[in-house]
Design a protein around this motif. Structure first.
Motif, PDB file in Angstrom:
ATOM      1  N   GLN A 154       0.781  -1.207  -0.064  1.00  0.00           N
ATOM      2  CA  GLN A 154       0.097   0.085   0.007  1.00  0.00           C
ATOM      3  C   GLN A 154       1.037   1.247   0.067  1.00  0.00           C
ATOM      4  O   GLN A 154       0.537   2.365  -0.508  1.00  0.00           O
ATOM      5  N   TRP A 172       2.156   2.009  -3.474  1.00  0.00           N
ATOM      6  CA  TRP A 172       1.292   2.508  -4.370  1.00  0.00           C
ATOM      7  C   TRP A 172       1.074   4.071  -3.966  1.00  0.00           C
ATOM      8  O   TRP A 172       1.177   5.029  -4.896  1.00  0.00           O
ATOM      9  N   PHE A 228       7.913   0.177  -7.204  1.00  0.00           N
ATOM     10  CA  PHE A 228       6.376   0.072  -7.762  1.00  0.00           C
ATOM     11  C   PHE A 228       6.218  -0.374  -9.070  1.00  0.00           C
ATOM     12  O   PHE A 228       5.154  -1.254  -9.354  1.00  0.00           O
ATOM     13  N   PHE A 283      -4.403   4.717 -11.572  1.00  0.00           N
ATOM     14  CA  PHE A 283      -3.817   4.307  -9.948  1.00  0.00           C
ATOM     15  C   PHE A 283      -4.921   3.617  -9.376  1.00  0.00           C
ATOM     16  O   PHE A 283      -4.909   2.718  -8.424  1.00  0.00           O
ATOM     17  N   LEU A 305       4.116  -3.677 -10.111  1.00  0.00           N
ATOM     18  CA  LEU A 305       3.052  -3.518 -11.031  1.00  0.00           C
ATOM     19  C   LEU A 305       3.159  -4.726 -12.405  1.00  0.00           C
ATOM     20  O   LEU A 305       2.380  -5.106 -12.567  1.00  0.00           O
ATOM     21  N   SER A 308      -4.615   0.062  -7.781  1.00  0.00           N
ATOM     22  CA  SER A 308      -4.709  -0.396  -6.428  1.00  0.00           C
ATOM     23  C   SER A 308      -5.700  -1.564  -6.369  1.00  0.00           C
ATOM     24  O   SER A 308      -5.446  -2.272  -5.452  1.00  0.00           O
ATOM     25  N   PHE A 323      -3.601  -4.477  -6.866  1.00  0.00           N
ATOM     26  CA  PHE A 323      -2.629  -4.930  -5.418  1.00  0.00           C
ATOM     27  C   PHE A 323      -3.625  -5.466  -4.261  1.00  0.00           C
ATOM     28  O   PHE A 323      -3.185  -6.287  -3.541  1.00  0.00           O
TER      29      PHE A 323
END
Length: 315
Positions: free
Chosen positions: A152, A155, A307, A185, A311, A189, A192
């Protein structure tokens, strides 16, 4: 002091205030910000004994221009009740560690608790927020504590870095950037969240895994998102070890400078630098173990590649 602080907030909110009024209000704001130190110590002293061995505890003091900007964006907020003048963040390895820590920490001095993991924000932000109130000389001091996983955190800091690198500033966070970047984004999220076994953003609940990945791919192609993010290189770093456990981070496009100072000289230097801050510079006052600084604030190192790697590995 509450009345004086709220009056200062109204002056700072007023873009037509005179220079004399702004100078007086700015002085009050600086004193108010300094007064958070005892509350910081109280809360961090509660956290340290129960912090996971791989956890990170970091504290951030909000910049004066950011405080003034928030007052102007939210005309009904009172300066004395602004909850993130000081922000404390705990970063933990996984969801289980987050909820165990949140439970053990208890509810003492809590005035608000929000679980944005179970119910993510529409932007895709996830984490647990706790608002504390400590009384100091009869004045309530509020401090925000964020608890989040490492994923988290990747992100959230990537959102900030993307805004900075692409010249959007904080607009992604304040939802003033392009709809495509916001949705990109939010989709990431949700992807993720699937990896962590938690709730997706509400608008993606009915998407299959395939549909979610296809939506990310379409926006990536339209924005050139991964290409742009992969091109970002971390800045060089110069650490000035003076004396103290507060770090003053100054970032320009080529280098991050870290000055380590005690509280009072750190705040004094912070105020001096805030006055002369250029539009392409970033500045923040934080407190974190020096060996954890890059993990806690990768956005100030422009270190977005972890990140990007996550991804790529999401599916």
């Amino acid at each position: 002091m509450r009345k004086e602080v709220n009056y200062a907030g109204e002056v700072l909110r007023n873009e037509l205030a005179t220079s004399t009024e702004l100078q007086s209000a700015g002085k009050t704001l600086k004193i108010w910000r300094m007064n958070h130190k005892k509350a910081i110590d109280k809360l961090t002293n509660q956290i340290y004994p129960i912090l996971h061995e791989s956890g990170i505890l970091a504290c951030r003091i909000k910049r004066l221009p950011s405080i003034i900007g928030k007052l102007r964006r939210y005309p009904n907020i009172k300066l004395s009740k602004m909850q993130d003048v000081v922000g404390i963040r705990v970063i933990l390895p996984n969801i289980q560690a987050v909820y165990e820590f949140d439970e053990v920490l208890g509810l003492s001095n809590i005035v608000r608790h929000r679980d944005y993991i179970k119910t993510p924000k529409t932007t895709g932000y996830r984490g647990i927020h706790r608002i504390y109130q400590f009384n100091q000389d009869s004045d309530p001091i509020h401090i925000e504590l964020q608890i989040r996983t490492q994923q988290q955190h990747l992100w959230a800091t990537a959102v900030e870095m993307t805004g900075l690198v692409l010249g959007i500033g904080d607009d992604i966070k304040t939802q003033a950037s392009s709809d495509d970047w916001l949705e990109f984004f939010a989709l990431v999220s949700s992807a993720f969240a699937r990896l962590e076994g938690t709730a997706r953003v509400a608008q993606h609940e009915n998407l299959s895994e395939l549909e979610l990945n296809e939506a990310i791919a379409r926006l990536d192609e339209r924005l050139g998102a991964l290409t742009q993010l992969q091109a970002v290189e971390p800045v060089g770093t110069r650490v000035v070890l003076v004396d103290g456990d507060w770090q003053l981070l100054g970032l320009d496009r080529q280098r991050l400078t870290v000055d380590c100072l005690d509280w009072e000289p750190a705040v004094q230097r912070y105020e001096e630098l805030e006055r002369d801050l250029l539009s392409d510079q970033q500045l923040v006052l934080v407190k974190v173990r020096l060996d954890k600084l890059r993990l806690a604030y990768p956005n100030y190192f422009l270190d977005i590649q972890p990140f990007v790697k996550q991804l790529h590995q999401r599916s």
